[in-house]
Design an enzyme around this catalytic site. Structure first.
Site, PDB file in Angstrom:
ATOM      1  N   VAL A 163      -1.959  -2.690   0.711  1.00 14.86           N
ATOM      2  CA  VAL A 163      -1.015  -1.575   0.858  1.00 14.86           C
ATOM      3  C   VAL A 163      -1.781  -0.560   1.721  1.00 14.86           C
ATOM      4  O   VAL A 163      -2.621   0.175   1.234  1.00 14.86           O
ATOM      5  CB  VAL A 163      -0.612  -0.987  -0.514  1.00 14.86           C
ATOM      6  CG1 VAL A 163       0.281   0.227  -0.341  1.00 14.86           C
ATOM      7  CG2 VAL A 163       0.081  -2.052  -1.362  1.00 14.86           C
ATOM      8  N   PRO A 164      -1.510  -0.553   3.042  1.00 14.75           N
ATOM      9  CA  PRO A 164      -2.402   0.044   4.031  1.00 14.75           C
ATOM     10  C   PRO A 164      -2.374   1.575   4.124  1.00 14.75           C
ATOM     11  O   PRO A 164      -1.908   2.154   5.106  1.00 14.75           O
ATOM     12  CB  PRO A 164      -1.928  -0.595   5.336  1.00 14.75           C
ATOM     13  CG  PRO A 164      -0.459  -0.822   5.104  1.00 14.75           C
ATOM     14  CD  PRO A 164      -0.352  -1.206   3.652  1.00 14.75           C
ATOM     15  N   CYS A 165      -2.939   2.223   3.124  1.00 13.73           N
ATOM     16  CA  CYS A 165      -2.950   3.690   3.115  1.00 13.73           C
ATOM     17  C   CYS A 165      -3.790   4.279   4.249  1.00 13.73           C
ATOM     18  O   CYS A 165      -3.645   5.461   4.568  1.00 13.73           O
ATOM     19  CB  CYS A 165      -3.400   4.224   1.757  1.00 13.73           C
ATOM     20  SG  CYS A 165      -4.963   3.554   1.189  1.00 13.73           S
ATOM     21  N   HIS A 166      -4.622   3.467   4.895  1.00 19.78           N
ATOM     22  CA  HIS A 166      -5.382   3.965   6.048  1.00 19.78           C
ATOM     23  C   HIS A 166      -4.458   4.336   7.213  1.00 19.78           C
ATOM     24  O   HIS A 166      -4.872   5.051   8.115  1.00 19.78           O
ATOM     25  CB  HIS A 166      -6.428   2.932   6.500  1.00 19.78           C
ATOM     26  CG  HIS A 166      -5.863   1.619   6.918  1.00 19.78           C
ATOM     27  ND1 HIS A 166      -5.554   0.625   6.003  1.00 19.78           N
ATOM     28  CD2 HIS A 166      -5.534   1.133   8.142  1.00 19.78           C
ATOM     29  CE1 HIS A 166      -5.070  -0.425   6.662  1.00 19.78           C
ATOM     30  NE2 HIS A 166      -5.039  -0.136   7.954  1.00 19.78           N
TER      31      HIS A 166
END
Length: 150
Positions: A113-116
């Site tokens: 889950v690409p919070c970056h």
């Protein structure tokens, strides 16, 4: 709970499974369990880092409040190489930018889950994964979002 560790350019990355779904992952050492889901997750993490995978296709669940689940679902919808700001995320979820930031910080599944891909309006914002901003910068460069860093 079953867990597997994958070596990545940013250090060991552990993935944790419960009830047939991923429930946590992050840059740390973990177990060496070999369930079918964890083997597939490890293969996808390797493929992502090798440049052969842009979208993770794994069952996951974000434990926590309804807001945390909504925040993770929103983050998961951000395409590879794209970014949004905390303000854009906040508007989409009808919350404050500070709440959006807390939703990112509470993400139990960074990378999958690409919070970056969520940035501040005037900079990178934070990153709660091990390595902090340096890891966030590496991931954004890996995805071709390096133009944002100049």
């Amino acid at each position: 709970m079953p867990e597997i560790t994958v070596d990545t350019p940013n250090g060991p990355f552990a993935l944790t499974e419960a009830d047939g779904v991923l429930i946590a992952c992050g840059w740390r050492s973990g177990g060496s369990d070999r369930t079918p889901l964890l083997q597939e997750a490890a293969a996808q993490v390797r493929a992502y880092h090798d440049g052969a995978l842009r979208t993770f296709d794994l069952p996951w669940r974000a434990p926590g409040s309804a807001f945390q689940q909504a925040a993770c679902a929103y983050i998961a919808s951000i395409p590879f190489g794209d970014t949004v700001t905390y303000a854009e995320m906040a508007k989409a979820l009808n919350v404050s930018a500070q709440a959006a930031g807390k939703g990112c910080g509470g993400n139990p599944l960074p990378l999958v889950v690409p919070c970056h891909r969520v940035l501040g309006s005037n900079g990178l914002g934070g990153f709660s994964g091990t390595g902090g901003i340096e890891t966030k910068v590496w991931l954004l460069r890996h995805e071709g979002a390096a133009g944002l860093l100049i």
